[in-house]
Design a protein around this motif. Structure first.
Motif, mmCIF file in Angstrom:
data_model
loop_
_atom_site.group_PDB
_atom_site.id
_atom_site.type_symbol
_atom_site.label_atom_id
_atom_site.label_comp_id
_atom_site.label_asym_id
_atom_site.label_seq_id
_atom_site.Cartn_x
_atom_site.Cartn_y
_atom_site.Cartn_z
ATOM 1 N N ASN A 1 0.836 -1.211 0.000
ATOM 2 C CA ASN A 1 0.000 0.000 0.000
ATOM 3 C C ASN A 1 0.869 1.260 0.000
ATOM 4 N N ARG A 2 1.929 1.251 0.775
ATOM 5 C CA ARG A 2 2.833 2.410 0.802
ATOM 6 C C ARG A 2 3.464 2.647 -0.569
ATOM 7 N N LYS B 1 2.362 1.713 -3.474
ATOM 8 C CA LYS B 1 1.337 2.195 -4.411
ATOM 9 C C LYS B 1 1.068 3.680 -4.201
ATOM 10 N N SER B 2 0.999 4.095 -2.935
ATOM 11 C CA SER B 2 0.723 5.507 -2.677
ATOM 12 C C SER B 2 1.895 6.384 -3.143
ATOM 13 N N LYS C 1 1.704 6.581 -6.896
ATOM 14 C CA LYS C 1 0.616 7.481 -7.268
ATOM 15 C C LYS C 1 1.038 8.936 -7.075
#
Length: 181
Positions: free
Chosen positions: A144-145, A147-148, A151
């Motif tokens: 998740n990190r 991906k963020s 992004k």
């Protein structure tokens, strides 16, 4: 009288010719001695005889030295580029405005210390997780990190003005933290 004048003129011409000849001889000897000194100087230095093996070893050493020098140059350039990247350009006022004041942080720490028993009750189920579950949770958090971050890096606003984007993210994070309390 005419005969004596001719003899005197002939002797004078002969003397002048002899003087010219002696001057040329002296000049030739000087030139010859200079040439010999040059030749002597050349022959006095011992002539180096190097084998083909020695020549190739010398070339190899020079090549390795050039590689080492270029490697040093590259490292120096990289370190200077890293230093330039680390340097902050401009003022930090937008970031300072985005961060909370010390009094807000102090209140936040006090409220967290009061909520410690509640947090312990929340963390107890995590301790009961198996090792595989903990690893899986860490892995999902890491994904998740990443991906963020990806992004964020693809965001056009971040490319244009990263300070404002970071400031707004920090503000939003603290607002959500305050609303959760």
């Amino acid at each position: 009288m005419a005969k004596t004048k001719k003899n005197i003129r002939a002797k004078a011409k002969g003397a002048v010719g002899m003087a010219k000849q002696k001057a040329q001889d002296v000049q030739a000897q000087l030139n010859k001695s200079e040439r010999q000194e040059k030749l002597l100087h050349k022959t006095l230095t011992p002539k180096k005889t190097t084998t083909k093996k020695e020549k190739s070893a010398l070339k190899h050493k020079k090549l390795l030295q050039r590689f080492a020098d270029s490697r040093k140059e590259r490292k120096k350039d990289q370190s200077s580029q890293k230093g330039e990247k680390k340097n902050v350009i401009g003022d930090l006022k937008p970031l300072r405005d985005a961060l909370p004041s010390l009094s807000d942080l102090y209140k936040l720490v006090k409220s967290k210390s009061k909520d410690a028993p509640e947090q312990q009750s929340l963390t107890e189920p995590e301790e009961q997780l198996s090792v595989k579950q903990k690893i899986k949770k860490k892995r999902t958090d890491m994904v998740n990190r990443v991906k963020s971050y990806e992004k964020l890096l693809k965001d056009k606003d971040f490319k244009q003005n990263p300070r404002n984007v970071i400031a707004s993210l920090v503000r939003n994070k603290y607002q959500t933290m305050e609303q959760a309390e």
